[in-house]
Structures are given as structure tokens and as C-alpha cells.
Design a protein around this motif. Sequence first.
Motif, short mmCIF file in Angstrom:
data_model
loop_
_atom_site.label_atom_id
_atom_site.label_comp_id
_atom_site.label_asym_id
_atom_site.label_seq_id
_atom_site.Cartn_x
_atom_site.Cartn_y
_atom_site.Cartn_z
N ALA A 368 -52.68 -4.10 26.06
CA ALA A 368 -52.94 -3.28 24.89
C ALA A 368 -52.04 -2.05 24.93
O ALA A 368 -51.72 -1.54 26.01
CB ALA A 368 -54.41 -2.86 24.86
N GLY A 369 -51.59 -1.62 23.76
CA GLY A 369 -50.76 -0.40 23.71
C GLY A 369 -49.28 -0.65 23.68
O GLY A 369 -48.51 0.31 23.62
N LEU A 372 -47.90 0.88 20.48
CA LEU A 372 -48.25 2.25 20.11
C LEU A 372 -46.97 3.03 19.81
O LEU A 372 -45.93 2.75 20.38
CB LEU A 372 -49.03 2.91 21.26
N GLY A 376 -52.30 -0.50 17.62
CA GLY A 376 -52.98 -0.67 18.89
C GLY A 376 -53.43 -2.10 19.11
O GLY A 376 -54.14 -2.38 20.08
N THR A 405 -49.24 4.14 26.86
CA THR A 405 -49.39 5.12 25.79
C THR A 405 -48.03 5.30 25.12
O THR A 405 -47.03 4.73 25.56
CB THR A 405 -49.86 6.49 26.34
#
Length: 489
Positions: A368-369, A372, A376, A405
Motif C-alpha cells: 500500500a502507498g 501516494l 492510496g 509515504t
Amino acid sequence: MSLQQKINRITDILRRDDGISGAMHYTEQTSWILFLKFLDDYENEKANEAILSGADYTPTLDDDHRWSVWACPKDANEQIDHLQAKSGDDLTGYVNDELFPYLRKFNNNTQNTRSMAYKIGAAFTHLDNKIASGHTLREVLDIVDSLNFQSDAELFELSQVYEGLLQNMGDAGGYAGEFYTPRAVIRAIVEVIDPKAGQTIYDAAAGSCGFLIDAFEHIKKTRQQLTANQWDFVVKDSFFGFEKTSLAYVMGMMNMILHGIESPNLFRANTLTQNIRDIQEQDRYDVILANPPFGGKENPQIQQNFPIQSNATELLFLQHFMKTLKSGGQAAIVVPEGVLFQTNAAFASVKQQLLEDFNLHTILSLPAGVFLPYSGVKTNVIIFERKGGTQDVWFYECEPAQKLTKNKPITDAHLQEFVELYQTRATTDRSWTVPAAELKKDYDLSAKNPAKQVDIEHQTPSAILADIQKTHAATADLIAELETLITPA
């Protein structure tokens, strides 16, 4: 001043112009100016080659609209002749009222959609000059004129700088995110697919053309082993793509040219408007690499182009890629997690076809990410070949130690083990193999790492009953004790 410093200087100049707002604008405006300077250098080089070979060469642009005439005319000492060079309102008036309309007319030449003339018209049909001040534009033109597109070293450096501009657009988030797939993901996919000279390579949702460019760079490593004709095929007839949005189309076209793909076969169109029933073998490609848009919805008219109808954009694109892959070809497609775990009729039908008519041999589960700040959504890469059916699917779960991130994106190191294990399909704590027969039970293809599965102890009915009675007795004792505490003496 280094090349990076020159581009940074251009960006700073454009930021203070009243017509420019944000990374998307200054990248777009820098692009059309760089394109016209590249075109001038390219045509000068072709003209010189023609002279040496005794051939004739007719430039695409007429003399009045060449860079060396309107943008940066030179004096006898080959310095910019500022007495002849336009500036202020004269410059913006010329660009808006004469130059752009002239360049857009090339889009009318539909007889050869792969010609440089057509590509010029197609690009400028979707461009406008947003630089409000002619004095600002004059400063930018002078800096761009100092770039040398005939130098391989400078062209390579400029391509890297341009990638930085595109990444800044992606980092800005929102709409700009569609232009930029993380290059670490692209590099890992291209490395394992290993495209070769002579193959045709396709991306139906090209964006800034990151997949096509990295495939070109991969093939470029073998250039010394190729004949002149083979290399000519690489730079002119190997890379194909479609892009729906006008800005992404311009960014992608410029990006491919700056990386050395002389004649990009990139076309502005909504891929999904094509009826896939009409696709024949001659319309197919050896290699497909793509990160199509997901989360969108398509209207019923578009859905009619597909045997399995759905309003989910990602499912329509997957059907398109399956149909456009050549016999024996291979594809690597980024898809959202929902494509793998959803089992309603449309999703199950597409995945049934994928497992039965293609060899879906690998699924890379991305963390996940990855996308970004503009999305998401958890994603995966499915890799399949158009030959035979699927026997087994090898899963690899990419799981960084730290959460991804915007400021801590995915890197080559995160995907290094996947690349190393790809050929052997080894089983590790992060990789495992599942028989296709098991996946066909419900067509849920989502990654379920067996190394993380918790063993559940299944008790006999009598043992479960004994536990319940024991718990009930303990509860009764506790209630009795509480009653003695609250009952008055």
C-alpha cells in the motif's frame, strides 16, 4: 550553467508569470518550447546528412516558422540578434496568432499518421501558450536556445532532467498523478519481462510513456549488437501507445523524443472506444506494459465494445490487453486489488478467461502507498503470456520494513528480491505457488501468504461443550459473589 541549472532557471522564470499556475503548467509550457528547439536541431541534422549522401531533404516546417527564424535569429557571429528577435507583445502575438495555428494545421495531414508532421499537428492541437508575458517567454527562449539536441550526452542529460519535471508533477498529486508511475516499479517489470529488439511494445494508457521509455533503454543496452536496420526498427517501429488526455499525450510525446525514440507511435485517443472484437492478429503486440487508470466508470456505449461488460475501467482495459497480445507474447499490467478479489459475474468471467486461455504465471503484490500521494489504492502486477493455459501462479509479496509515504517512496531495493527470484519462482517467506485449479474454485486471485496463515486448532464437539460448561460455571460463581457484595446486611 549546468543543464539542470538551466531547467531550474526556466522553472523559476515561469513561476512568476501571471499565466502559469503550478507544476503542470510550467512543465507543459517548457515542453512545447523544448519540442520546437529539438525539431529545429533534428531537421538541421537530417539536412546535413542529406548533403553528405547527395540526397534531398525537405524540412517539415517552412522557413518563416523555423526556430532559427522566429525564436532566436542569429547575427554574423552566431549570437542571438536581439534587434531581430521578437519580445513583449510582438512575441506573444506571433506565437498565439500565427505560430500555433500554423503548427495545428499539420493535424489535417491524416494520410500518414506516423509522420513527424502529423505528430506536430496532433501535439499542438491540444496545446496553448499560457505564458502571459512576452518578456518572460523571451527569457525562456534564450535559455532553451543554448541547449544542443544534436549532442548525445546533452540529450541524455536532458531526458533525465525532464523525468524530474514529470516526477514533480506526480508528486503534486491530484490530476497530475496519472502521468507518473514510480520508476522503481517500471524498472523491475521491464527487467523481468526483458523486451528485445525486433519486438513491438505497447501501452494503451501511456501517460508520460514511462514503460515504453524504460523498455527502450533496456533494449538500447544491446545496440552494439544490432545492425543499422535493426536499430532503425527500434527507434521508429517498436513502440506504440494511446493516451486519452491531451496534456499527458504531449508529455509522453516529448518524453519519448528526448530519450531518443525518433518517431513515437503515440496517438491521442480513448483506447476503450475501440471494439475489441475487431482486433486481428496484425493489430497485436509482442509485449504489453501498462498501468491503466482504475476507479473510473464507463458508460454503456463504451461497454458495448467488450464481450464482458462492466463499468469498471480496469476490467475493460484488462480485456483490451488480453485481446491485443500476440500469440506467444507477454504482458505485465498494474491492476488494483479489487480486480483480484472481486468475484461478481463480470470479474469472475474475465479471470476465468485469463486463467484458461493465458498463462497467468506471476502476481506481484505491491505494498500500500506505492501511488501516494494521489492514490492510496493497493495494487498488484499481473504477468501473463498468450500461450496455453495457467497451471500454477507464483505470488510474490513486496513488503517493505517501513510504511511507504510520499517522502519515503518505493525503491529498487524493495523489488530487488522479486527480480532475483522471478526466473526460478522460488518459495520463500514472501513468495509461494498456488495451483490454478485451486484459484478457479472462486476466482479470488488476491495474495494470501501461507507463511502468515495462523493454524487454528479444531476441537471436538464434546471438548467445545466442556469449555462452554466450564465458562458458564465460572460466570455463575462470579455473579453469586457480586450479589453478596451488593446485598445489604
